[in-house]
Design an enzyme around this catalytic site. Structure first.
Site, PDB file in Angstrom:
ATOM      1  N   ILE A  12       0.845  -1.204   0.000  1.00 15.23           N
ATOM      2  CA  ILE A  12       0.000   0.000   0.000  1.00 15.23           C
ATOM      3  C   ILE A  12       0.882   1.257   0.000  1.00 15.23           C
ATOM      4  CG2 ILE A  12      -1.829   1.268   1.203  1.00 15.23           C
ATOM      5  CD1 ILE A  12      -2.590  -1.431   2.567  1.00 15.23           C
ATOM      6  N   ASP A  31      11.662   2.722   6.033  1.00 16.11           N
ATOM      7  CA  ASP A  31      11.244   1.322   5.881  1.00 16.11           C
ATOM      8  C   ASP A  31      12.436   0.431   6.216  1.00 16.11           C
ATOM      9  OD1 ASP A  31      10.417  -1.278   4.667  1.00 16.11           O
ATOM     10  OD2 ASP A  31       8.782  -0.088   3.834  1.00 16.11           O
ATOM     11  N   ASP A  32      12.194  -0.631   6.991  1.00 15.89           N
ATOM     12  CA  ASP A  32      13.310  -1.537   7.320  1.00 15.89           C
ATOM     13  C   ASP A  32      13.452  -2.659   6.289  1.00 15.89           C
ATOM     14  OD1 ASP A  32      11.282  -3.321   7.888  1.00 15.89           O
ATOM     15  OD2 ASP A  32      11.949  -3.761   9.932  1.00 15.89           O
ATOM     16  N   LEU A  74       2.523   3.594   7.871  1.00 10.61           N
ATOM     17  CA  LEU A  74       2.059   2.275   7.411  1.00 10.61           C
ATOM     18  C   LEU A  74       3.004   1.150   7.819  1.00 10.61           C
ATOM     19  CD1 LEU A  74       1.161   4.512   5.044  1.00 10.61           C
ATOM     20  CD2 LEU A  74       0.176   2.466   4.054  1.00 10.61           C
ATOM     21  N   TYR A 142      -2.487  -8.904  16.682  1.00  7.60           N
ATOM     22  CA  TYR A 142      -2.366  -7.871  15.636  1.00  7.60           C
ATOM     23  C   TYR A 142      -3.456  -6.805  15.794  1.00  7.60           C
ATOM     24  CZ  TYR A 142      -2.793  -5.882  10.905  1.00  7.60           C
ATOM     25  OH  TYR A 142      -2.896  -5.042   9.833  1.00  7.60           O
ATOM     26  N   ILE A 201      -9.014 -23.792  -0.238  1.00  9.43           N
ATOM     27  CA  ILE A 201      -9.919 -22.954   0.546  1.00  9.43           C
ATOM     28  C   ILE A 201     -10.099 -23.625   1.907  1.00  9.43           C
ATOM     29  CG2 ILE A 201     -12.329 -22.215   0.780  1.00  9.43           C
ATOM     30  CD1 ILE A 201     -12.367 -21.631  -2.180  1.00  9.43           C
TER      31      ILE A 201
END
Ligand SMILES: NC(=O)c1ccc[n+]([C@@H]2O[C@H](COP(=O)([O-])OP(=O)(O)OC[C@H]3O[C@@H](n4cnc5c(N)ncnc54)[C@H](O)[C@@H]3O)[C@@H](O)[C@H]2O)c1
Length: 316
Positions: A12, A31-32, A74, A142, A201
């Site tokens: 994103i 960003d890492d 983000l 999370y 699924i």
């Protein structure tokens, strides 16, 4: 305008960076690279700092020096399953990392727009589509960490009179997506379709989620930046889509019906989900405009075209 995008080398984040660059903004990415990819960024037009948001001193140093007006936050540990296996590591990135970004933002009065979760926030047995004021019933560390991070945003707003915003994203899908995140199923199905494999699924395939196209999510961030107050907003379509319907959409994009195999349901999986987007429409003037079949077709074509827009890291 100067903008920081943490997690800007990710799925994103990199689309958001592109949108800022196209508007002529000056963009710095933190960003890492634990999940992101350098090749998603145009390094001629964007500065990338390979730094973890858990490194408070480095984050503060970068942000005080650059002095952005806006920080889109983000950077995150994005896997629900990893958060269950290692909640402390999840909390370190998703809670402490957010506190570090907020602390740094306060030094330069930058506004933070935070990528929270809608899909992992509300849990089962809720009103559908679920509005923002429904109490979280998250099923995983999370979701708890994202909710906790939202509480820190609200606290910093009270302490510093800032106007930070949290966007509770639905299951985001689109080009450049890695299969491991919240809406990884789209990237997985597209990858299977491209390779003529049979996808698995888990359960009966009737479980639903709110799938929102990444281009619409970028528009939600841009709308939130121009909104002059704080708040928490669902960023979804309000539409429940089942896994079987999703597979049909991927089949349509691939031009043949894909037959799945079924496996036992996974423990702790939420049965149904959809986010009520009315508050975002009323206040931000934002609405998702990409129909699922169109978004899936764009995602599938990006994957099979072999361009920078590849949908799945698996196929690199
Ligand atoms: N994809 C979805 O469906 C979805 C849904 C809800 C919320 N979100 C949130 O949106 C954000 C972006 O997700 P995405 O799907 O683009 O995932 P992504 O993994 O592609 O992007 C996350 C980025 O953060 C970086 N990162 C991870 N830990 C870091 C750290 N400690 N310091 C600095 N950078 C770090 C990664 O390298 C990666 O580039 C995340 O905050 C995620 O929780 C995503």
């Amino acid at each position: 305008m100067r903008v920081v995008v943490t997690g800007g080398a990710g799925f994103i984040g990199s689309h958001l960076v592109d949108a800022f660059v196209a508007r002529g903004e000056e963009v710095m990415v933190i960003d890492d690279l634990s999940g992101g990819r350098v090749e998603l960024l145009d390094l001629d037009r964007v500065t990338l700092h390979h730094v973890s948001v858990t490194d408070a001193a480095a984050v503060t140093n970068l942000i005080t020096t650059f002095a952005p007006k806006v920080i889109c936050h983000l950077a995150a540990q994005i896997s629900v399953r990893h958060s269950i296996a290692n909640p402390a590591a999840d909390a370190e990135t998703n809670i402490i990392g957010t506190v570090n970004v907020l602390t740094a933002a306060a030094t330069v009065n930058a506004r933070v727009v935070f990528a929270s979760t809608g899909g992992a926030m509300y849990g089962d047995g809720v009103v559908l589509p679920t509005p923002e004021d429904f109490l979280p019933g998250t099923e995983a560390p999370y979701g708890v960490a994202k909710y906790c991070a939202e509480q820190y945003l609200a606290l910093f707003n009270r302490l510093h009179r800032s106007a930070h915003v949290a966007l509770r994203l639905g299951n985001v899908y689109g080009p450049r997506q890695d299969p491991h995140g919240e809406a990884g199923v789209v990237a997985i199905f597209c990858g299977h379709a491209a390779h003529n494999d049979q996808p698995t699924i888990y359960g009966d395939g009737e479980q639903t989620r709110d799938y929102v196209f990444v281009g619409d999510v970028v528009e939600a961030f841009l709308a939130a930046i121009h909104y002059d107050s704080d708040g928490v907003f669902n960023v979804g379509t309000g539409i429940e889509t089942s896994v079987l319907e999703l597979l049909d959409a991927v089949s349509a994009a691939a031009g043949r019906q894909i037959q799945p195999r079924f496996a036992p349901p996974r423990l702790g999986e939420v049965r149904r989900g959809a986010l009520d987007p009315a508050w975002a429409a009323d206040t931000l003037g934002w609405k998702a405009t990409t129909a699922l079949r169109d978004g899936i077709r764009i995602t599938y074509e990006a994957l099979t075209s072999g361009s920078r827009e590849r949908a799945s890291g698996r196929l690199r």
